[in-house]
Design a protein around this motif. Sequence first.
Motif, PDB file in Angstrom:
ATOM      1  N   ALA A  23       3.201  -2.600  -1.623  1.00  0.00           N
ATOM      2  CA  ALA A  23       4.395  -2.659  -0.575  1.00  0.00           C
ATOM      3  C   ALA A  23       4.581  -4.078   0.056  1.00  0.00           C
ATOM      4  O   ALA A  23       5.715  -4.628   0.427  1.00  0.00           O
ATOM      5  CB  ALA A  23       4.233  -1.613   0.655  1.00  0.00           C
TER       6      ALA A  23
ATOM      7  N   THR B 116       8.784   5.171  -7.562  1.00  0.00           N
ATOM      8  CA  THR B 116       8.431   3.732  -7.280  1.00  0.00           C
ATOM      9  C   THR B 116       9.531   2.659  -7.926  1.00  0.00           C
ATOM     10  O   THR B 116       9.719   1.603  -7.594  1.00  0.00           O
ATOM     11  CB  THR B 116       7.242   3.394  -7.721  1.00  0.00           C
TER      12      THR B 116
ATOM     13  N   ALA C 192       5.841   1.986   1.234  1.00  0.00           N
ATOM     14  CA  ALA C 192       4.401   2.811   0.690  1.00  0.00           C
ATOM     15  C   ALA C 192       4.674   4.142   0.977  1.00  0.00           C
ATOM     16  O   ALA C 192       4.796   4.710   2.104  1.00  0.00           O
ATOM     17  CB  ALA C 192       3.218   2.272   1.492  1.00  0.00           C
TER      18      ALA C 192
ATOM     19  N   GLY D 207       9.571  -3.135   1.497  1.00  0.00           N
ATOM     20  CA  GLY D 207       8.385  -2.736   0.747  1.00  0.00           C
ATOM     21  C   GLY D 207       8.349  -1.490   1.405  1.00  0.00           C
ATOM     22  O   GLY D 207       8.301  -0.989   2.468  1.00  0.00           O
TER      23      GLY D 207
ATOM     24  N   LEU E  85       9.154  -3.189   6.131  1.00  0.00           N
ATOM     25  CA  LEU E  85       7.916  -2.298   5.615  1.00  0.00           C
ATOM     26  C   LEU E  85       8.154  -0.980   6.038  1.00  0.00           C
ATOM     27  O   LEU E  85       8.231  -0.664   7.148  1.00  0.00           O
ATOM     28  CB  LEU E  85       6.648  -3.026   5.873  1.00  0.00           C
TER      29      LEU E  85
END
Lengths: 312, 266
Positions: free
Chosen positions: A149, B118, A84, A82, A157
């Motif tokens: 995320a 993304t 971010a 994930g 992460l």
Amino acid sequence: MIETTELTKIYIDAGGQKYVGVENLNLRIGKGEIVGLFGPNGAGKTTTLNLLSTILKPTKGDAIVNGYDIIKNPLKVRECIGVAGDTPGFYARLSARDNLEFFGKLAGIDNLESKIMELTSYLNIDNVLDRKVGTFSKGMTQKLLLARALLNDPALLMLDEPWSGLSPLAQVELRDLLTEITKERNRTVIISTHNLVQAERIVDRLLIINHGRIIKDSTPELLRREFMLNPLLLVKIDPRDLRIAKRIIDGTNHSINSISEQDGTIEISIKDFEQTPDLVKGLAIEQVRIHEVRELIPSLEEIYIKLVGGNN
Amino acid sequence: MIRTSKALTIFWKDMKDLMQSKYVLLSFLVMPFIFGVFIPVISIFPFLGFGDTQSSSTGFDFLPPLTNDWNQLTENQKGLIFTIETMNFMLLLLSIVLPTVIAADSFVGEKDRRTIVTLLLLPITDTEIYLGKVLSTIVPTIIAIFIGSLTYFSLVSYVTVKVLGYFYLLNYKFFLLVIFVSPLLTIATTNLMIWVSTRTSTTRDAQQLGSTLSLTLTPLILIAMLSLIYSPAYFAVVIIFLGILDYLLIKLGLGLMDREKLYTSL
């Protein structure tokens, strides 16, 4: 969880000029570890994250993430991470719900709707789910980013500059959230940031990177000890008692670094912090009015500046 | 293996997103209106009011016969047919103009807004992203062209029935143009835009370069139309050529769908 071997990324610009992103990175990060990746701009932090998240291909070397090779199995790697990033990457004209549904569907998440509700209510943004992301404040966007995320319940992460652009209050709120998320869910986390003040309260381990190389791999505690060769104690007393205090300290094996007669502050170079109680007791016996006693431990920020400051 | 469900998810998201963009939506609605209604009305409807004069020498004598009964037609009728054929060209221009607008928003826009990063982080393949993005340009364009063609067909037919006595466009030639040439041109323009997107970093740059480059495709419309009128066999060659061009541009587009290149060109 993460194992890199001689991981190297060399960029070649339009003029054919080569420059190092990261060089011979050998990392071992275990499951559940919270690692802070620090370094000046262009040091290689984002390149490291991009290599681990398979956006970039290494020029040399390899990495295994959660058992999958980043070169041979990039799709599998992306399934268990994930991210971010430093730019939110949301579709501003769509609602938060639409954005999360879109990313969730592409990530192949089961029970997507309940996952979205669970995460957004946990992050306290469930009330703005149907608002367009373009209208979100920076703090709300960061929370939404975190929700995205975490949507696939990632084993790893990766957070790139999570505190960037947030107000001090929002920074604290996000830090507390991250602490909860990372500790409760027992996942591996890499935080790349310049914000050492916030990061040092979360990370178990820190990697300081500069010019594409890891120049320090340690825990915050060990690093502080390493840089605390000369422990300092700050004692604030009533200025009228300075003479007595000076006499008492001179009679010990500690030495006075500086004295401020105006506010009664004495900086003492102490042999060991373990001797602090004895020193304070000695002062108290002689009726010295003590207002404050503080061990001067260097912050990670100070250590970081010492480590990379000279080269940057 | 390509998972079409992933490509369709990207497609539907793009549709939702495009519908929120006033600028794209306006282009999407206005252009078919201009090409399908406005231009036919101002250029073809006047033929309803012209006199039905027959002359041995007309202003259209420089043209090879456009229909089998060309020499029996009045000057007004010849003028009408000539104008319709010119308008067909204008209608097909939509296949070049619309993808330039939509692809600039849906593909280059992803780079512009950095949402592409993304997408690249998700467990989907480059081909699935490519397919989703191509669909989100091609499908609305083709829908717009079909809607534009339908209104254009209705308006032109109204006039041709009055002036010629029959549905001039109700023939295989017009349908071949709309069903084959237009989608093939749309695919070519879309892939050209994808190539452009790898060379530019903003929507505005992409539109400027894309529209200039797309214009190089306009002779293909003319060749397709003329071959349909004068040589159906030659038309088949044009279709095959367009098919090969599309194939090559798709290969090029897929080759350009390189995560690292996309990321580093941001």
